[in-house]
Enzyme design. Sequence first.
Site, PDB file in Angstrom:
ATOM      1  CB  ALA A 175      43.183  53.215  86.799  1.00 46.80           C
ATOM      2  CB  CYS A 176      46.247  51.920  81.901  1.00 46.49           C
ATOM      3  SG  CYS A 176      46.122  53.717  81.958  1.00 46.49           S
ATOM      4  CB  THR A 177      44.763  46.738  81.335  1.00 41.49           C
ATOM      5  OG1 THR A 177      43.869  46.876  82.449  1.00 41.49           O
ATOM      6  CG2 THR A 177      45.254  45.297  81.262  1.00 41.49           C
TER       7      THR A 177
ATOM      8  CG  ASN B  78      41.943  49.027  77.595  1.00 39.12           C
ATOM      9  OD1 ASN B  78      42.169  48.973  76.396  1.00 39.12           O
ATOM     10  ND2 ASN B  78      41.080  48.208  78.189  1.00 39.12           N
TER      11      ASN B  78
ATOM     12  CD  GLU C 112      49.339  49.666  83.303  1.00 39.58           C
ATOM     13  OE1 GLU C 112      48.628  49.321  84.261  1.00 39.58           O
ATOM     14  OE2 GLU C 112      48.939  49.688  82.128  1.00 39.58           O
TER      15      GLU C 112
END
Length: 473
Positions: A6-8, A27, A99
Site C-alpha cells: 500500500a505504497c506512495t 514508499n 504500487e
Amino acid sequence: MQNKDACTSIMVGKKASLDGANYIARNEDRVKAIEPKRFLVKPAVKGRHETYVSPYNKVTVALPEERMRYTSTPTLDQTAGPNEEDGINEANVAASFTESVYANDRVLAYDPYVKNGLAEDSLCTLVLPYIHSAREGVEYTGKLIAELGSAEGNGMQFADADDIWYMEVVTGHQWVAVRIPDDCYAVTPNQVAIEDIDFDDPDNYMWADGIQEFVEEHQLNPDHDRWDFRHIFGTSTQKDRHYNTPRTWFAQRYLSPNASLGQRPEDSEMPFIRKAEFKIANEDIQYVHVLKSHFNETPYDPMGDAPERKTYRAISLSRTAQSHILQVRNLNKYKTSIHWIELGVPAFNPYVPFFANADDTDELYRNVPEKMNLESAFWLNEALAEVVESHYQEFMEKDEDYQKELNEWARRKIAQVDKEAASLERQALTDYLTGQNHEIATHYNERTKALFFELLTEGCELSKMSFKMDPNL
C-alpha cells in the site's frame, strides 16, 4: 491474493529536477508493522538454463540464459516469494514495481485476475535484469502479462537517463503506460492514476493489444468524448477519498502550490501529471513533505492533537518496510546512478545513497537477522524510529537535525566521488564505487548509533514513573 503493498510513488522528470537526473521513488508500505528488508546486488549470470517458480502462487517462467547485474531490496522471509521490489541494473535502467492499484468490478467481470499469473512477489526478479531502457521495461512486462496474465493490479515505474515511463496493469490482461514529460512530475497513491490515452501517439503512450476493442465490446467507457483510463478501469469510492486521494493532495500542495489552489484532500479528479513550479531537489522528494511526510502542518497530522488527525491515511507510516529513491544519472557517460535506501519509518530515518554500479552491498544492509540486532541497519533504524516516536515532541528536533546533517554529508560525498570517478572506467570504476558504498554505510551507521544511544539515555529522564524527590533522600 497476497498481502498487498500500500505504497506512495513519485516520479520527477529530468527537466523538472534540480540536478537534471530522472527520479522514480516509492514508499513500500506493508500490512505488517515489521517486515525486515535487505539491500543486495544480484550478480550477472551467463549460460543459465533455469525455470523460475514463484513460492507464492507457482507462476512458472523459463528464465533467459543471461541476466544483468542489478540492485534489489528483497524481503528477508522468502516463503511468499522474493519481493525484490526495486533496483537499478547494469544497463543504467531503474525500476520500482509494486504500487498496488485497484480496478472496478465492471472491468474485472470481463477480465478477472489470473490466480497463478504475474504477481508483485516476482515482478522485479522477472523484469529488471533483462531490460535495457525504460520503454523496454514496459514492453517486456507487457509481453509477460500477455503470456501469463496478472494476479493483481500493479503500478510500475521505469526510468533511464532519457525517459520515465509509468505502467498500470489493472486486470488479468489489460494495461496502459504513459511517458512522464521531462518537465513534469507525477504522484500516485494506490489508485488508478493514468488519465486520457492518445492512441495516435505511440511515442508517449503504450497499451495492451486489443484494449480499445475490449472496452467497446463490453460498453465500459462512461464518458461521451474521451478515453480516460482512470474513469474506465479505476475506482472512486469513500475508501479512495480517505486512503488515497489525500496523499496526492498533500504532495501537489507542496510541489504545485499555485496550480493546486482549491484542491481538497477528497477530490477525485486531481491530475496525475503536473508541471513542476520549481526545480525539484532530491531533498524535496524525500525530506520536505513528500515520502517522509505525515500531513505535517495540517490538522490531519497523526502526530498532532487536532480532532481530524486520524481522518486520512498519511504518506509516511510506521509499517513502511523500506523507501527508495532511484536517481538515474549519466554524467559524462559513466554510470554513477544512485539507489537511495531508507529503512525504518521515513519520517524519522535518513535516505542512504549507494552507487548502483557496484559488485556487492555492505554487510550492515546485506545481513539482516530475523530478530532485532543493532548491528543490522534495518533493525537499528527501526529502533531509532520507535524511540523518536515515543517522545516525539522532545526528540523530533534532534532527529531532524541528524537527517539534515546526513543529507549535507551525502551531497559532499557524492560530489567528491563524482570527481574521482570521472577518470575511471569499467571494473576499476565498479571497484571504486563499491568501496565508497562501504564507507557510506559505515558513516551512516555510526551516526545513527550515536543518536540512538543519546536519545535512549535522555528518554530515561522522561519516564512517567518519575517523581520529584527531596535531593537529600
